[in-house]
Scaffold this active site. Structure first.
Site, PDB file in Angstrom:
ATOM      1  N   MET A 199      -0.888 -26.609   4.288  1.00  0.00           N
ATOM      2  CA  MET A 199      -1.483 -27.606   3.373  1.00  0.00           C
ATOM      3  C   MET A 199      -0.804 -28.927   3.529  1.00  0.00           C
ATOM      4  O   MET A 199      -1.054 -29.890   2.543  1.00  0.00           O
ATOM      5  CB  MET A 199      -1.791 -26.962   2.007  1.00  0.00           C
ATOM      6  CG  MET A 199      -2.618 -25.723   2.111  1.00  0.00           C
ATOM      7  SD  MET A 199      -4.547 -26.244   2.867  1.00  0.00           S
ATOM      8  CE  MET A 199      -4.800 -24.450   3.122  1.00  0.00           C
ATOM      9  N   CYS A 200       0.428 -29.129   4.168  1.00  0.00           N
ATOM     10  CA  CYS A 200       1.033 -30.234   4.268  1.00  0.00           C
ATOM     11  C   CYS A 200       0.287 -31.618   4.978  1.00  0.00           C
ATOM     12  O   CYS A 200      -0.293 -31.136   5.993  1.00  0.00           O
ATOM     13  CB  CYS A 200       2.462 -30.352   5.143  1.00  0.00           C
ATOM     14  SG  CYS A 200       3.572 -29.506   3.899  1.00  0.00           S
TER      15      CYS A 200
ATOM     16  N   ASP B 248      21.738 -19.267  14.533  1.00  0.00           N
ATOM     17  CA  ASP B 248      21.305 -18.876  15.978  1.00  0.00           C
ATOM     18  C   ASP B 248      22.315 -19.228  16.750  1.00  0.00           C
ATOM     19  O   ASP B 248      22.817 -18.414  17.935  1.00  0.00           O
ATOM     20  CB  ASP B 248      20.061 -19.809  16.461  1.00  0.00           C
ATOM     21  CG  ASP B 248      19.666 -19.541  17.853  1.00  0.00           C
ATOM     22  OD1 ASP B 248      19.483 -18.273  18.125  1.00  0.00           O
ATOM     23  OD2 ASP B 248      19.550 -20.361  18.595  1.00  0.00           O
TER      24      ASP B 248
END
Length: 163
Positions: free
Chosen positions: A75-76, A130
């Site tokens: 919803m951005c 990572d």
């Protein structure tokens, strides 16, 4: 109590209509942290991690994440970002180290950039994980939150404590 605007008449999620809002200068600063072994921080600072310059790669990842927030948070609103800066502040303690990540995002627009700043800080922390996981699998990504924001109808906000 504040009324939620992210639901339609059927109670389903919707993207808020901001077409009537005025454009203002908006800034958000978000913070995240990653706890690492002291050896990991030493290797990061000496650029001895096999995948490359950890902070440089995490910086680029955070910038890319901020620019693409609307593609991963449903919803951005897609926003024309005017500035993104990410800083890394290592801290050493007796048995561990922490890298504090701060992401500052700016725009001139109709909606704020808190989600972009949070996404940038989070992805920078994930990138550090990572790149360093071969050395330390016990790293922990910690608190992530908005430190402050400026602009918009609701005005300025500054976090009062690290709850």
């Amino acid at each position: 109590m504040m009324e939620f605007t992210h639901f339609n008449s059927q109670g389903r999620a919707k993207m808020v209509d901001v077409s009537e809002k005025k454009e203002t200068k908006r800034t958000a600063v978000a913070r995240s942290e990653i706890k690492v072994a002291p050896l990991v921080l030493e290797k990061i600072e000496k650029q001895e991690i096999g995948k490359g310059d950890v902070f440089a790669v995490a910086q680029i990842a955070g910038v890319m994440a901020a620019k693409n927030t609307a593609q991963i948070i449903p919803m951005c609103h897609p926003l024309p970002l005017t500035g993104i800066d990410i800083t890394f502040r290592p801290q050493r303690f007796d048995t561990y180290a922490v890298v504090i990540i701060e992401a500052t995002v700016k725009t001139t627009g109709k909606t704020g950039v808190e989600m972009e700043a949070l996404t940038a800080a989070s992805v920078a922390a994930l990138t550090i994980y990572d790149m360093c996981k071969a050395v330390d699998k016990e790293m922990e990504i910690g608190q992530t939150y908005v430190m402050r924001k400026t602009g918009g109808k609701s005005g300025d906000y500054e976090r009062q404590s690290d709850k």
